[in-house]
Write a protein that holds these residues in place. Structure first.
Motif, PDB file in Angstrom:
ATOM      1  N   SER A   1       0.841  -1.201   0.000  1.00 60.33           N
ATOM      2  CA  SER A   1       0.000   0.000   0.000  1.00 60.33           C
ATOM      3  C   SER A   1       0.874   1.248   0.000  1.00 60.33           C
ATOM      4  O   SER A   1       2.028   1.226   0.436  1.00 60.33           O
ATOM      5  CB  SER A   1      -0.909   0.012   1.231  1.00 60.33           C
TER       6      SER A   1
ATOM      7  N   GLU B   1       0.503   3.745   1.843  1.00 61.47           N
ATOM      8  CA  GLU B   1       0.765   4.081   3.249  1.00 61.47           C
ATOM      9  C   GLU B   1       1.965   3.302   3.780  1.00 61.47           C
ATOM     10  O   GLU B   1       2.845   3.870   4.432  1.00 61.47           O
ATOM     11  CB  GLU B   1      -0.486   3.775   4.079  1.00 61.47           C
ATOM     12  N   ASP B   2       1.995   1.994   3.500  1.00 63.95           N
ATOM     13  CA  ASP B   2       3.130   1.183   3.956  1.00 63.95           C
ATOM     14  C   ASP B   2       4.425   1.619   3.290  1.00 63.95           C
ATOM     15  O   ASP B   2       5.492   1.622   3.903  1.00 63.95           O
ATOM     16  CB  ASP B   2       2.873  -0.304   3.653  1.00 63.95           C
TER      17      ASP B   2
ATOM     18  N   GLN C   1       5.276   4.661   2.273  1.00 62.71           N
ATOM     19  CA  GLN C   1       5.762   5.883   2.914  1.00 62.71           C
ATOM     20  C   GLN C   1       6.263   5.613   4.325  1.00 62.71           C
ATOM     21  O   GLN C   1       7.272   6.177   4.764  1.00 62.71           O
ATOM     22  CB  GLN C   1       4.654   6.932   2.927  1.00 62.71           C
ATOM     23  N   GLN C   2       5.538   4.756   5.036  1.00 65.10           N
ATOM     24  CA  GLN C   2       5.945   4.443   6.411  1.00 65.10           C
ATOM     25  C   GLN C   2       7.302   3.747   6.429  1.00 65.10           C
ATOM     26  O   GLN C   2       8.175   4.073   7.241  1.00 65.10           O
ATOM     27  CB  GLN C   2       4.885   3.563   7.072  1.00 65.10           C
TER      28      GLN C   2
ATOM     29  N   GLN D   1       5.984  -0.623  13.727  1.00 63.85           N
ATOM     30  CA  GLN D   1       5.347  -0.428  12.422  1.00 63.85           C
ATOM     31  C   GLN D   1       6.050  -1.237  11.339  1.00 63.85           C
ATOM     32  O   GLN D   1       5.409  -1.886  10.504  1.00 63.85           O
ATOM     33  CB  GLN D   1       5.356   1.059  12.057  1.00 63.85           C
TER      34      GLN D   1
END
Length: 950
Positions: free
Chosen positions: A372, A374-375, A377-378, A436
């Motif tokens: 994803s 989000e993942d 960027q994280q 995370q």
């Protein structure tokens, strides 16, 4: 002069001590410290956070003053000057070289650490600086040693007589331009070709280069009074410590193809020639690619990396080092493994993933929706955070450390260096980041939360098939209604010769896969039939462990497979024939959403953009892969009811059209390279076209349709020569173009044909020319063609070629279809042809009705439409606009040539019969219905035939 206002009180003593020692050194050497506010304001913090910097400044204060005075301390980019700075040094021997390199290295490491700890540099600058420093020191050392060796023994050369240099390969973070502050450097040495020097001892090239390598490692790695340059590790070479220091390219290629272990493949993801022979380095990179990046989707990489990670974790637990920011849970290595897994799996097919830099890979994974956004960027921000932590740990004492500090003072220093008020706030941020990262890692690698887990019921069934009673009880417990049948089928499958021949890795994957399948099948209504289909599929895949690994690693893909296999035996057989399509099961969106024509054109263009024009075999493989992927998407959407019949035919027709478009371009460019092109032609003005008839012309392709084609060209001078080196006439050019196109599509390969091509509709059939001149084609249609050929022309659609040729063909088609015809004679000929076809092709009997050839079936509808067009187009020219039966029927209604009642009945029947035919094909049945089915609609068509055709 130096203020401690911004230093935590508990670190004042440390800062004061280092400052005092530095001042003493300045005084002893009678040096004045410049009044530079930037340096003065940051010196206490930097000295406090790095004992290495403080001690280096104490021992060699001139280093610091030179950096200030030259401006290098304040410059974000001095990397380009490393080589020029080294080149000004003179030395007489290795001992002097070693001293120069160490002092140069220490000064630059002081500069890099200062800029980082003072907050003047970004992470990317630090990593790039360190990498370039290492490369410069390696190259500088190699230049000296190589020249000395050549002076003593002569120059090694390649077979063509050109000078041969040493190739130095950087692994890991050095190869990826991501060297950390106190990293060692992993090197592999290679040279292209073996040989013998012309010195008195006839020294072999291997011995010549080996001596250079050993000296280079010593110069860089040995600890002297001035320290070291870079810790140098050459244990990643073939056979490790027991292997030769250097090998030829042939030796390396043989090793990596036959003996290398999996972890060596992962290590090669970041390999790069960092010094030495540049051209040789480029050749090595091409040589190693097939080893690293497999052409297929290698899902076995997940299990291998998972196993490697578990070994690392066990070792850390044994040594009580779980607070290791590199190797511990949620550490740097987990992020790297996530990136590497997708690189190793997909890099062979997606060249963009053949990237060494992990930060770039993390961005790509998000862009390509492999993880994803989000993942992505994280992980990227977590990686940057952890790398800063790692560098600050190592900048403290210039030690290769990754563990968090234990003492309270050192913890305070690390937290302060990173901008945190104290250890607790830093540790909370670090723990959040690591949690995370580890969550994404567990998700990607399906890591269990506990290593000790009890075997599931389904695992006990599969592993304990020898115990029939207990297996039957467990199957019943899972919900199987007929456990005896399932047990018998599983037992039979497990004992097939294909399964017994599995490698240990394949058997391991199957032992994980089958229990998952048993669990999922328990929810299926037709579990036994589905298991039969899957068993046959897995038997065919038994020798291809990569596909078993894909299903083990992706439960969603396995569920998709079970759903589709349950719905259609055609799907499981299609996957068995073309197992490379398994990857399509991973993405539900793309699987059930076929692409429109524009998207198909873009996809195929991307698929072949990196294939060399001359590599015809790879072009053909790409065309077949494109077809198989997209036919599977259409079939999956069709089976699951996601698209209606007309859209299914549209999509299948688009796939063929796009392949034909690309085949023409490929064949044209291949001929242009060899022969040039006819005068006054170009890529846009080929004066060539492909006509599609039958189902392709009518935009009604089915899953197994061949393509009825005619090739045409419109060139005025058949004897005009092409403009290339090997000239041929234009007639020869277009004939060869047609042959090339047909060969691209219907050559039998391991992946089958793209399409079977039927060209019997061309003038004079099989005895006619492969490519027809457009004027000759019109004359043939006008003067020699049979009525059935005019019937075929009703569905004769221009598929691809240049616009001018299309316009001319469509005008010819219009003229031929609008010819004056005797309606009674036409009706007689059409009926005679229909009867001939029925006698030969109608296999209907008392029990079954042929949807295509039976009375009142598809062919009757098609003949009705063809008759109407040929009979009435002269007076109603709009009947020549379309080639598909649905729009032709609409036009007949609009022109009031057929009643709306007739048209509605014919359209309804046509759709019902064709939809039923598609569905039967996906069940691997012939296009038949029971005689007591569809009776009313069949009779309606038969009645209309009687009215119109008799």
């Amino acid at each position: 002069m130096f203020s401690l206002d911004n230093i935590p009180p508990q670190l004042h003593d440390t800062a004061n001590m280092h400052i005092e020692h530095f001042n003493d050194s300045l005084a002893r050497l009678e040096l004045d410290f410049p009044e530079n506010l930037q340096v003065i304001s940051t010196l206490p913090k930097v000295f406090c956070c790095s004992e290495f910097v403080a001690q280096t400044c104490k021992r060699q204060p001139q280093f610091m003053l030179d950096l200030i005075n030259s401006g290098d301390l304040f410059s974000a980019d001095v990397r380009g000057s490393y080589k020029s700075q080294l080149s000004i040094y003179t030395f007489q021997n290795e001992a002097e070289l070693m001293k120069i390199l160490r002092q140069f290295r220490n000064q630059q490491m002081l500069r890099i650490a200062w800029r980082d700890l003072a907050g003047w540099s970004e992470l990317d600058e630090t990593l790039s600086d360190l990498t370039t420093l290492a490369e410069s020191c390696i190259q500088f050392t190699l230049d000296y040693l190589y020249q000395q060796a050549c002076n003593r023994r002569g120059i090694p050369v390649l077979f063509d007589g050109t000078e041969q240099g040493l190739v130095i390969l950087g692994m890991g973070k050095l190869g990826a331009w991501e060297l950390n502050y106190s990293s060692d450097i992993d090197l592999i040495f290679a040279y292209q070709q073996d040989g013998v020097l012309t010195d008195r001892k006839e020294t072999s090239y291997g011995e010549f280069f080996s001596r250079i390598c050993r000296q280079l490692v010593k110069i860089l790695d040995e600890i002297t009074a001035d320290g070291f340059v870079f810790r140098t590790d050459i244990r990643l070479r073939p056979f490790g410590d027991s292997g030769p220091v250097i090998m030829t390219f042939d030796g390396l290629e043989n090793y990596y193809q036959t003996q290398a272990r999996e972890w060596e493949r992962y290590a090669m993801v970041k390999v790069r020639a960092v010094a030495g022979d540049t051209r040789g380095g480029e050749k090595f990179m091409e040589l190693i690619k097939p080893f690293v990046y497999r052409r297929y989707l290698d899902y076995g990489a997940f299990e291998e990396l998972r196993s490697l990670k578990q070994q690392i974790t066990q070792e850390l637990q044994r040594k009580d080092r779980m607070d290791n920011v590199k190797l511990g849970p949620g550490g740097i290595r987990e992020i790297e493994f996530i990136g590497q897994a997708f690189q190793l799996i997909r890099g062979g097919q997606d060249v963009a993933l053949q990237e060494r830099r992990i930060q770039h890979i993390l961005v790509l994974l998000g862009e390509k929706e492999l993880i994803s956004a989000e993942d992505s960027q994280q992980l990227l921000s977590s990686y940057r955070f952890l790398r800063r932590v790692e560098n600050h740990i190592q900048e403290f004492q210039d030690r290769q450390a990754h563990d968090l500090p234990k003492s309270e003072r050192d913890q305070t220093i690390l937290a302060f260096s990173l901008g945190y008020e104290g250890w607790d706030s830093f540790k909370a941020a670090l723990d959040q980041v690591r949690m995370q990262v580890h969550n994404v890692f567990k998700e990607v690698f399906s890591m269990p939360d506990s290593a000790a887990q009890s075997p599931s019921t389904s695992t006990e069934i599969w592993m304990g098939l020898d115990h029939e009673d207990s297996s039957l009880n467990r199957l019943a417990k899972l919900g199987y209604r007929k456990p005896e049948q399932i047990y018998s089928l599983l037992n039979q499958f497990k004992n097939t010769s294909a399964i017994k021949r599995l490698t240990s890795k394949g058997a391991s994957n199957l032992d994980k896969l089958v229990p998952k399948m048993i669990d999922m099948l328990a929810k299926e209504k037709n579990a036994y039939v589905t298991l039969q289909r899957l068993s046959a599929l897995f038997e065919n895949l038994a020798g291809r462990n990569v596909y078993l690994a894909l299903l083990v690693e992706n439960e969603k893909a396995l569920q998709q497979l079970i759903t589709l296999a349950s719905a259609s035996p055609w799907i499981s057989k299609y996957l068995s024939t073309y197992p490379a399509l398994f990857d399509e099961l991973l993405d539900t969106r793309s699987l059930y959403e076929p692409l429109d024509k524009v998207a198909l054109q873009q996809q195929l263009a991307q698929l072949i953009e990196n294939i060399e024009l001359a590599d015809t075999e790879q072009m053909m493989i790409a065309l077949r892969k494109f077809k198989h992927i997209n036919v599977l998407r259409v079939a999956a959407a069709d089976i699951m009811g996601a698209v209606p019949l007309m859209v299914v035919s549209d999509y299948l027709s688009y796939i063929a059209e796009v392949i034909l478009e690309q085949a023409v371009k490929i064949a044209w460019h291949i001929l242009a390279e060899k022969h040039g092109i006819p005068p006054d032609t170009s890529d846009e003005k080929m004066r060539f076209g492909i006509l599609g008839f039958g189902k392709l012309g009518g935009i009604e392709l089915s899953y197994s349709s061949d393509l009825d084609l005619i090739f045409i060209y419109d060139y005025p001078d058949s004897y005009a020569l092409t403009d290339g080196g090997k000239k041929i006439t234009s007639a020869q050019f277009y004939a060869t173009l047609g042959q090339r196109i047909r060969s691209l599509l219907n050559t039998q390969m391991l992946s089958g044909m793209a399409y079977e091509i039927d060209m019997r509709l061309r003038p004079n059939g099989d005895s006619g020319l492969l490519v027809s001149d457009l004027n000759s084609y019109e004359n043939y249609l006008k003067d020699q063609a049979w009525t059935w050929e005019h019937q075929a022309l009703v569905r004769g659609r221009f598929i691809t070629g240049d616009k001018e040729t299309q316009t001319k063909y469509e005008a010819i088609r219009h003229r031929i279809l609008c010819l004056t015809r005797n309606e009674a004679e036409l009706k007689q000929k059409v009926c005679e042809m229909r009867e001939k076809m029925r006698e030969t092709l109608d296999k209907s009997d008392k029990q079954s009705f042929s949807l295509k050839q039976g009375i009142g079936g598809i062919t009757d509808i098609e003949f009705i439409v063809q008759f109407c067009v040929l009979a009435w187009a002269e007076k109603s020219p709009s009947l020549t606009t379309y080639t598909d039966n649905m729009r032709l029927l609409d036009t007949l209604a609009e022109q009031k040539l057929l009643s709306q009642e007739y048209v509605s009945a014919l359209k309804q029947a046509y759709c019902i019969f064709r939809d039923r035919g598609h569905k039967e094909a996906l069940q691997e049945n012939k296009a038949f219905a029971a005689q007591d089915e569809l009776v009313e609609i069949r009779q309606q068509v038969a009645d209309i035939w009687q009215v119109l055709m008799t």
